[in-house]
Structures are given as structure tokens and as C-alpha cells.
Write an enzyme that holds these catalytic residues in place. Sequence first.
Site, PDB file in Angstrom:
ATOM      1  N   ARG A 135      78.942  32.062  -9.529  1.00 14.62           N
ATOM      2  CA  ARG A 135      77.984  32.809 -10.348  1.00 14.62           C
ATOM      3  C   ARG A 135      77.737  32.026 -11.625  1.00 14.62           C
ATOM      4  NH1 ARG A 135      80.545  37.188 -13.260  1.00 14.62           N
ATOM      5  NH2 ARG A 135      80.192  35.854 -15.073  1.00 14.62           N
ATOM      6  N   ASP A 193      75.939  31.748 -15.346  1.00 13.19           N
ATOM      7  CA  ASP A 193      75.395  32.539 -16.440  1.00 13.19           C
ATOM      8  C   ASP A 193      74.412  31.680 -17.216  1.00 13.19           C
ATOM      9  OD1 ASP A 193      77.057  34.590 -15.627  1.00 13.19           O
ATOM     10  OD2 ASP A 193      78.661  34.027 -17.014  1.00 13.19           O
ATOM     11  N   TYR A 217      82.588  46.014 -18.938  1.00 13.69           N
ATOM     12  CA  TYR A 217      83.429  46.835 -18.076  1.00 13.69           C
ATOM     13  C   TYR A 217      83.445  48.318 -18.440  1.00 13.69           C
ATOM     14  CZ  TYR A 217      84.795  42.184 -16.716  1.00 13.69           C
ATOM     15  OH  TYR A 217      84.764  40.884 -16.279  1.00 13.69           O
ATOM     16  N   GLU A 266      77.766  28.794 -18.403  1.00 10.52           N
ATOM     17  CA  GLU A 266      79.032  28.579 -17.698  1.00 10.52           C
ATOM     18  C   GLU A 266      78.898  29.043 -16.263  1.00 10.52           C
ATOM     19  OE1 GLU A 266      81.932  32.113 -18.801  1.00 10.52           O
ATOM     20  OE2 GLU A 266      80.941  31.347 -20.614  1.00 10.52           O
ATOM     21  N   GLY A 316      83.668  38.615 -10.972  1.00  7.73           N
ATOM     22  CA  GLY A 316      84.100  39.998 -10.865  1.00  7.73           C
ATOM     23  C   GLY A 316      83.368  40.753  -9.764  1.00  7.73           C
ATOM     24  N   SER A 352      85.284  36.884 -19.068  1.00  7.94           N
ATOM     25  CA  SER A 352      85.076  38.250 -19.555  1.00  7.94           C
ATOM     26  C   SER A 352      84.735  38.303 -21.036  1.00  7.94           C
ATOM     27  CB  SER A 352      86.310  39.132 -19.271  1.00  7.94           C
ATOM     28  OG  SER A 352      86.478  39.315 -17.890  1.00  7.94           O
ATOM     29  N   GLU A 376      92.770  39.291 -18.151  1.00  4.33           N
ATOM     30  CA  GLU A 376      91.794  39.962 -17.288  1.00  4.33           C
ATOM     31  C   GLU A 376      92.445  40.658 -16.099  1.00  4.33           C
ATOM     32  OE1 GLU A 376      88.023  37.465 -16.906  1.00  4.33           O
ATOM     33  OE2 GLU A 376      89.434  36.007 -17.726  1.00  4.33           O
ATOM     34  N   ASN A 420      81.244  30.737 -12.870  1.00  2.00           N
ATOM     35  CA  ASN A 420      82.452  31.485 -12.526  1.00  2.00           C
ATOM     36  C   ASN A 420      82.750  31.274 -11.056  1.00  2.00           C
ATOM     37  OD1 ASN A 420      84.298  33.703 -11.923  1.00  2.00           O
ATOM     38  ND2 ASN A 420      83.715  34.507 -13.925  1.00  2.00           N
TER      39      ASN A 420
END
Length: 323
Positions: free
Chosen positions: A262, A264, A223, A277, A283, A153, A17, A279
Site C-alpha cells: 500500500r 501513501d 483507528y 511511503e 492494516g 500508524s 502498533e 507499507n
Amino acid sequence: MSDLGPVLVLAGGLSHEREVSLRSGRRVAEALRAVGLEVYERDADAGLIPAIQEDPPSAVFPLLHGTAGEDGSLREVLDLLEVPYVGSSAAACRTAFDKPVAKTIVSAAGLCTPPSVVLPHETFRELGAHTVLERIVARLGLPLVVKPTKGGSALGCSVVRSMDELPSAMVSCFSYGEIALIERYVAGTEVSVAVIDIGDGPRALPAVEIVPDSGMYDYTSRYTAGATQFVAPARLPSAAAAACAEAALVAHRALGLRDLSRSDLIVDADGVPWFLEVNVAPGMTETSLVPLAVESAGLDLGVLCRDLLHLAADRAARDRGAR
């Protein structure tokens, strides 16, 4: 708040990443300069420690993604250097970065998370791949989601809708990590919920709804500009939106996270959020979810990042005073 001198944005690294991390770093550095801070950008390479020792920054904003940036190791080094940084401690990062461990902890805290099997590559190979996969499907059913237990990602992540697709999904997964997490697929609305804490307690930002054109929120969908529709706030009934906010807060607290995280989630047809999950170094690119949530909440990204750096510097000052 303390007066901040020059601050350091760390981005890059050697994970898969890397390019995403560099884009996140540029975005945050620009946002911080826009609110008047002096900002330096550096990669995590052999020159990092000598540079910090020679000219210590007021605080560091780590934006490395993937293993080196999210498994706690970089933060251990920053702790050794006694440099304040934004984000969770090294110990909390290690826990959150391991998806099966994080799932176990948040499940104990009361969140729903899809039933799953964890399978190391070695076990998969030595016990007979076909037989193992048959038993997984017998237990979890189809469709399934296969992904590495560590990483982000959506690299190495696949949705499997038939038994025939499972072997190749496992091969793809093992190319990004030695251990696979195979989860029961949960149909519903995919959302992401950021949690921020600038010193007054954790606060959930509006959920961001994710609608990829391809049907799967993979690396390309994440992305590539225009490849995914993002809706902020998410188009959820008020009760489901509140449940998502609470789920992200529960995960943040249960995993011992701080400053920024964050989560998900998938919201099923009954409005129940399922934790996938979390983070710890989300990002910050032009197509990333946290900046969208920040904007939806009526906040400025540069101001938020500046406040988080202030918080980190003040926390370090208090810790030094307590010794």
C-alpha cells in the site's frame, strides 16, 4: 492452486502498533473462515517456532505492524522454518521499511517525493539542536512533516508550521525512533493506493481518499471509528487517479515487493502524486484502507486473502521443486 490445509494468521507482537495488529489479525481470520478455511491465530512470541515446527501450517498471513512485523526479521524466521507466507521477501521488507531508502529508490524510478533531511538523534543532540533546525528550515522551508524513518500508524509524526513547533516535534519523533525524517510539506489530497498480485501481475486497486476531521491523519484519526472520512474511489480527476495507480505500481516494482503493498501519496493541485511511503503489512482493521479499496474494487476480502495464501503455498512448492 494447491489445496490449503490449516493456515496461520500472525498478529500482535511487541511494537507500539500491537493493538492495531491484533485487530487486523482478527479481521483477516474472520474473513478467511467465512470462505471456508481452517484458521489459527497466534502471537509472535516464544511459543511460535515450536508450534510451527510441531504442526506446520499450509501458509502464514503475517499481520504484525511496526518494526518486528515489517523490517523483514519475522519473514527471515519463516524462511528458516521453510513455511510459506503472504507478502514480500525479508530483503524487500528491509528496503521498503526504511523510509529514506525507499524514497531514494522510488525517486530513481521516476516518482516525485518531497525533499527531505534525515537526522539521527545523536547528531541532532551533539551538533546543537537549534542551529541544525535553523538550517533545516532554511533549506526546506515551512511547513514541514517530521516522522520516524521506521514505523507506521503515524506514531511520532507531526506537521510543523512554525519554527517554534519544530523542537517538540523532534522530541515526539525521537520517542518512537532514533532517526528522524524531516520532509517538506506537500499540500493536496491525501490518498492511499493498494497493489495486489494474485499471480497475474501487480494490479492497483482504486485510490482511497483520506479526509481526517482533525486535519491530520494521525494515530487517533486512523483507528477511531468516525474520526476520518474515507472516500473510495477517491474524488480525483481521471488523469490524477491513473497517475496515482501508476505511482503505486512503480513503487511496488521498484522496491521488489510482492503479493500486497500500500503506497501513501499526496496529490497536489496539478494532479501530480507525491510518494510518501509504502507499507508491506498494511492494516486490515475496520477502519483500514486496504479493505476499503478491496470493497471499492468489487472484491471480497476473504477471497483475496485466501488467494494470496494459495499463491504463497504454490510459490513455496515451486521453490522446493527447483532445488
